[in-house]
Scaffold this active site. Structure first.
Site, PDB file in Angstrom:
ATOM      1  N   LYS A 191      56.383 -97.111 -65.726  1.00  0.00           N
ATOM      2  CA  LYS A 191      56.901 -97.152 -64.701  1.00  0.00           C
ATOM      3  C   LYS A 191      57.971 -97.892 -65.148  1.00  0.00           C
ATOM      4  O   LYS A 191      57.792 -98.983 -66.291  1.00  0.00           O
ATOM      5  CB  LYS A 191      55.197 -98.102 -63.817  1.00  0.00           C
ATOM      6  CG  LYS A 191      56.410 -99.086 -63.361  1.00  0.00           C
ATOM      7  CD  LYS A 191      55.520-100.119 -62.078  1.00  0.00           C
ATOM      8  CE  LYS A 191      56.213-101.323 -61.921  1.00  0.00           C
ATOM      9  NZ  LYS A 191      55.394-101.490 -60.947  1.00  0.00           N
ATOM     10  N   LYS A 193      61.036-101.007 -64.238  1.00  0.00           N
ATOM     11  CA  LYS A 193      60.993-102.292 -63.463  1.00  0.00           C
ATOM     12  C   LYS A 193      62.050-101.517 -63.052  1.00  0.00           C
ATOM     13  O   LYS A 193      63.529-101.664 -64.077  1.00  0.00           O
ATOM     14  CB  LYS A 193      60.795-103.151 -64.125  1.00  0.00           C
ATOM     15  CG  LYS A 193      60.901-104.299 -62.984  1.00  0.00           C
ATOM     16  CD  LYS A 193      60.582-104.766 -62.014  1.00  0.00           C
ATOM     17  CE  LYS A 193      59.357-104.730 -62.069  1.00  0.00           C
ATOM     18  NZ  LYS A 193      58.513-104.782 -60.553  1.00  0.00           N
ATOM     19  N   ASP A 221      60.049 -99.025 -59.861  1.00  0.00           N
ATOM     20  CA  ASP A 221      60.211 -99.854 -58.889  1.00  0.00           C
ATOM     21  C   ASP A 221      61.531-101.347 -58.790  1.00  0.00           C
ATOM     22  O   ASP A 221      61.247-101.881 -59.411  1.00  0.00           O
ATOM     23  CB  ASP A 221      59.051-100.560 -59.106  1.00  0.00           C
ATOM     24  CG  ASP A 221      58.562-101.422 -58.438  1.00  0.00           C
ATOM     25  OD1 ASP A 221      59.137-101.937 -57.405  1.00  0.00           O
ATOM     26  OD2 ASP A 221      57.590-102.658 -59.093  1.00  0.00           O
ATOM     27  N   ASN A 223      61.703-103.513 -56.565  1.00  0.00           N
ATOM     28  CA  ASN A 223      61.302-104.170 -56.038  1.00  0.00           C
ATOM     29  C   ASN A 223      62.143-104.921 -54.382  1.00  0.00           C
ATOM     30  O   ASN A 223      62.916-105.944 -53.770  1.00  0.00           O
ATOM     31  CB  ASN A 223      61.088-105.293 -56.386  1.00  0.00           C
ATOM     32  CG  ASN A 223      60.188-105.848 -57.631  1.00  0.00           C
ATOM     33  OD1 ASN A 223      60.329-105.772 -58.334  1.00  0.00           O
ATOM     34  ND2 ASN A 223      58.840-105.551 -57.014  1.00  0.00           N
ATOM     35  N   GLU A 246      58.051 -96.888 -56.194  1.00  0.00           N
ATOM     36  CA  GLU A 246      56.683 -98.048 -55.237  1.00  0.00           C
ATOM     37  C   GLU A 246      58.785 -98.914 -55.238  1.00  0.00           C
ATOM     38  O   GLU A 246      59.404 -99.162 -55.548  1.00  0.00           O
ATOM     39  CB  GLU A 246      57.209 -98.524 -57.426  1.00  0.00           C
ATOM     40  CG  GLU A 246      55.980 -99.454 -56.777  1.00  0.00           C
ATOM     41  CD  GLU A 246      55.429-100.546 -57.961  1.00  0.00           C
ATOM     42  OE1 GLU A 246      55.289 -99.532 -58.644  1.00  0.00           O
ATOM     43  OE2 GLU A 246      55.212-102.036 -58.044  1.00  0.00           O
ATOM     44  N   ASN A 269      53.076-103.013 -53.453  1.00  0.00           N
ATOM     45  CA  ASN A 269      52.941-104.349 -53.253  1.00  0.00           C
ATOM     46  C   ASN A 269      53.969-105.471 -52.501  1.00  0.00           C
ATOM     47  O   ASN A 269      52.967-106.386 -52.670  1.00  0.00           O
ATOM     48  CB  ASN A 269      52.662-104.530 -54.919  1.00  0.00           C
ATOM     49  CG  ASN A 269      53.594-104.813 -55.836  1.00  0.00           C
ATOM     50  OD1 ASN A 269      54.951-103.463 -56.345  1.00  0.00           O
ATOM     51  ND2 ASN A 269      54.308-105.886 -55.806  1.00  0.00           N
ATOM     52  N   ASP A 293      45.437-105.396 -55.806  1.00  0.00           N
ATOM     53  CA  ASP A 293      45.494-106.819 -56.843  1.00  0.00           C
ATOM     54  C   ASP A 293      44.554-108.095 -56.307  1.00  0.00           C
ATOM     55  O   ASP A 293      44.495-108.366 -55.373  1.00  0.00           O
ATOM     56  CB  ASP A 293      46.862-107.175 -57.225  1.00  0.00           C
ATOM     57  CG  ASP A 293      47.104-108.506 -58.171  1.00  0.00           C
ATOM     58  OD1 ASP A 293      45.790-109.348 -58.129  1.00  0.00           O
ATOM     59  OD2 ASP A 293      48.019-108.486 -58.367  1.00  0.00           O
ATOM     60  N   HIS A 320      48.608-103.138 -59.412  1.00  0.00           N
ATOM     61  CA  HIS A 320      49.683-104.219 -59.480  1.00  0.00           C
ATOM     62  C   HIS A 320      49.241-105.372 -60.713  1.00  0.00           C
ATOM     63  O   HIS A 320      48.423-105.296 -60.412  1.00  0.00           O
ATOM     64  CB  HIS A 320      50.728-104.534 -57.698  1.00  0.00           C
ATOM     65  CG  HIS A 320      50.977-106.134 -58.336  1.00  0.00           C
ATOM     66  ND1 HIS A 320      50.526-107.052 -58.102  1.00  0.00           N
ATOM     67  CD2 HIS A 320      52.696-105.716 -58.216  1.00  0.00           C
ATOM     68  CE1 HIS A 320      52.028-108.187 -58.037  1.00  0.00           C
ATOM     69  NE2 HIS A 320      53.624-107.300 -58.997  1.00  0.00           N
ATOM     70  N   ASN A 322      51.258-108.626 -62.829  1.00  0.00           N
ATOM     71  CA  ASN A 322      51.441-109.701 -62.809  1.00  0.00           C
ATOM     72  C   ASN A 322      51.226-110.190 -64.189  1.00  0.00           C
ATOM     73  O   ASN A 322      50.900-110.069 -64.821  1.00  0.00           O
ATOM     74  CB  ASN A 322      52.037-111.098 -62.114  1.00  0.00           C
ATOM     75  CG  ASN A 322      52.470-111.196 -60.343  1.00  0.00           C
ATOM     76  OD1 ASN A 322      52.133-110.831 -59.886  1.00  0.00           O
ATOM     77  ND2 ASN A 322      53.755-110.600 -60.727  1.00  0.00           N
TER      78      ASN A 322
HETATM   79  O1  GKR Z   1      57.092-109.271 -63.681  1.00  0.00           O
HETATM   80  O2  GKR Z   1      58.895-110.062 -63.376  1.00  0.00           O
HETATM   81  C1  GKR Z   1      58.188-109.587 -62.529  1.00  0.00           C
HETATM   82  C2  GKR Z   1      57.260-107.870 -61.723  1.00  0.00           C
HETATM   83  O3  GKR Z   1      58.950-107.589 -61.312  1.00  0.00           O
HETATM   84  C3  GKR Z   1      56.630-108.767 -60.882  1.00  0.00           C
HETATM   85  O4  GKR Z   1      56.716-110.309 -60.666  1.00  0.00           O
HETATM   86  C4  GKR Z   1      55.995-108.107 -60.225  1.00  0.00           C
HETATM   87  O5  GKR Z   1      55.661-108.677 -58.984  1.00  0.00           O
HETATM   88  O6  GKR Z   1      55.435-106.430 -61.496  1.00  0.00           O
HETATM   89  C5  GKR Z   1      55.535-106.368 -60.237  1.00  0.00           C
HETATM   90  C6  GKR Z   1      55.546-105.256 -58.666  1.00  0.00           C
HETATM   91  O7  GKR Z   1      55.475-104.433 -59.823  1.00  0.00           O
HETATM   92  O8  GKR Z   1      56.372-105.610 -58.479  1.00  0.00           O
HETATM   93 MG    MG Z   2      56.036-103.381 -57.865  1.00  0.00          MG
END
Ligand code: GKR
Ligand code: MG
Length: 424
Positions: A191, A193, A221, A223, A246, A269, A293, A320, A322
């Protein structure tokens, strides 16, 4: 059996400068460690959010649990509900990606924090693993995925020695990060981010990963940091590169439209985070995979309910994460072991945490061939290391962070940084 002691200890551990849609991780991540002791001498453990709003509720619940039968989870829930109603927590700015700070999740967060410790205590008293209280293990090896982040080499003002992962901005650096994760932990899926850098660059990184690891399932992902238009354009570039897409774009409506226009399987999530949102999502086919989660879905049992509902409505289930330590990892693993329709490898931030900062005896738990193994040891199968707990609590006291705020942290690097949603 009665509860005779409940301790909630806030801790802080080092967290790398990981980039995301809100900004960047602060140098320390916060958690709370929960111990619930019975009059028969058993101790159940839990790990949850350590952000100030979550912690305040946990501390307010704590004393009210003395005398409670640890099997009485309905009474636990009633106490949590009454406490949250009396506290009326408010959501705070800058905390979009920190579920521990969302007022709407206060009951499910706090209930989950204690439910896990109560279940651990119940299981220890019965000399069975927690998974047995969830109906028994479907699997004892739980697959997790490599969780890649764009990152800087060091935190601003270098509060401590930089981590040994180095910078990850370019395609080559992201591929190197993936290679190290896979070589060390044996992950079988990846995955990335996203939502942090230019979308075109993030998509090029997926292409580079595809080339470097042919056949390995990939996810991205952002976000919710891409507009619908950008998410559609990136979907065209990504074509069939992804296992799932995602949270590319915000909102249930945006996701529904994106799915209608691209046909890609969407995971979340962010837009499905409670049962009401699940109901609304099903009505408009916003997402096809829900990332569970237990920390904010109301504990291990409610996570099973969520998985059952996903099965009923033909949705996939993944998990999910953190920033977290080993008690959370084992709670995630035990519930994942009891979810028959866990269709995808779970997320975990665990590889990002430093080996000298685990709070359980024996140090960090192994991830082998991409999997965490649950055993027949009673409860969650882990014991608290009180020296480590003391050290991480002292770090909490001295670090000065009381509430995760990735926006404020990014403004230290870039004073003109503003919250723009979606940014791209
Ligand atoms: O740790 O920066 C991070 C992630 O962006 C986290 O805050 C997210 O809640 O891992 C998470 C996600 O899958 O969106
Ligand atoms: Mg996510």
């Amino acid at each position: 059996m009665k509860v005779v002691r409940v301790t909630v200890t806030p801790i802080a551990f080092r967290d790398p400068p990981l980039l995301n849609a809100s900004g960047i991780h602060e140098p320390y991540a916060l958690r709370s460690i929960i111990e619930v002791e019975s009059d028969t001498g058993y101790i159940g453990l839990g790990e949850s959010y350590g952000d100030a709003p979550a912690l305040a509720i946990q501390q307010a619940v704590q004393q009210q649990l003395i005398g409670l039968d640890p099997f009485n989870l309905n009474q636990l829930r009633a106490i949590v509900q009454a406490t949250v109603a009396a506290h009326r927590p408010a959501s705070l700015a800058g905390a979009e990606l920190a579920p521990g700070s969302h007022a709407s999740k206060a009951v499910s967060n706090a209930y989950s924090a204690f439910e896990v410790a109560f279940l651990d205590l119940q299981a220890r008293s019965l000399n069975v693993p927690v998974v047995d209280l969830l109906g028994g293990a479907i699997r004892d090896r739980i697959p997790f995925s490599a969780y890649l982040f764009f990152k800087y080499a060091r935190h601003i003002d270098s509060p401590y020695e930089p981590d040994d992962w180095g910078e990850a901005i370019s395609e080559a650096q992201i591929v190197a990060q993936a290679r190290r994760m896979i070589e060390t932990y044996g992950f079988k899926s990846i995955k990335l981010k996203a939502g942090a850098l230019e979308p075109g660059h993030e998509v090029s990184c997926i292409k580079a990963l595809k080339k470097a690891f042919p056949g390995v399932p990939l996810r991205i992902d952002p976000n919710g940091n891409w507009s619908l238009e950008t998410a559609i354009h990136m979907a065209e570039l990504l074509a069939d590169d992804l296992q799932y897409y995602e949270d590319p774009t915000p909102g249930l409506e945006g996701m529904a439209e994106l799915h209608k226009r691209t046909g890609l399987p969407l995971a979340t999530n962010m837009v499905v985070t409670d049962f009401d949102e699940l109901r609304r999502s099903i009505r408009q086919n916003s997402v096809q995979i829900v990332l569970a989660d237990h920390h904010y879905w109301g504990g291990l049992r409610d996570t099973q309910v969520l998985a059952k509902m996903c099965e009923t409505f033909g949705l996939g289930v993944s998990m999910h994460s953190n920033s977290h330590l080993g008690i959370s990892l084992m709670a995630m693993a035990h519930v994942a072991a009891a979810v028959p329709n866990l269709d995808y490898a779970c997320d975990t931030h665990y590889p990002w945490q430093e080996p000298d900062e685990e709070v359980i005896k024996g140090g960090k738990l192994p991830i082998v061939d991409g999997c965490v193994q649950i055993t027949r040891a009673p409860g969650l199968g882990v014991e608290l290391d009180h020296d480590q707990l003391g050290k991480l609590h002292d770090q909490y006291l001295s670090c000065g962070i009381r509430q995760r705020d990735d926006v404020k942290q990014m403004q230290r690097y870039r004073p003109d940084w503003k919250v723009v949603k979606p940014r791209f």
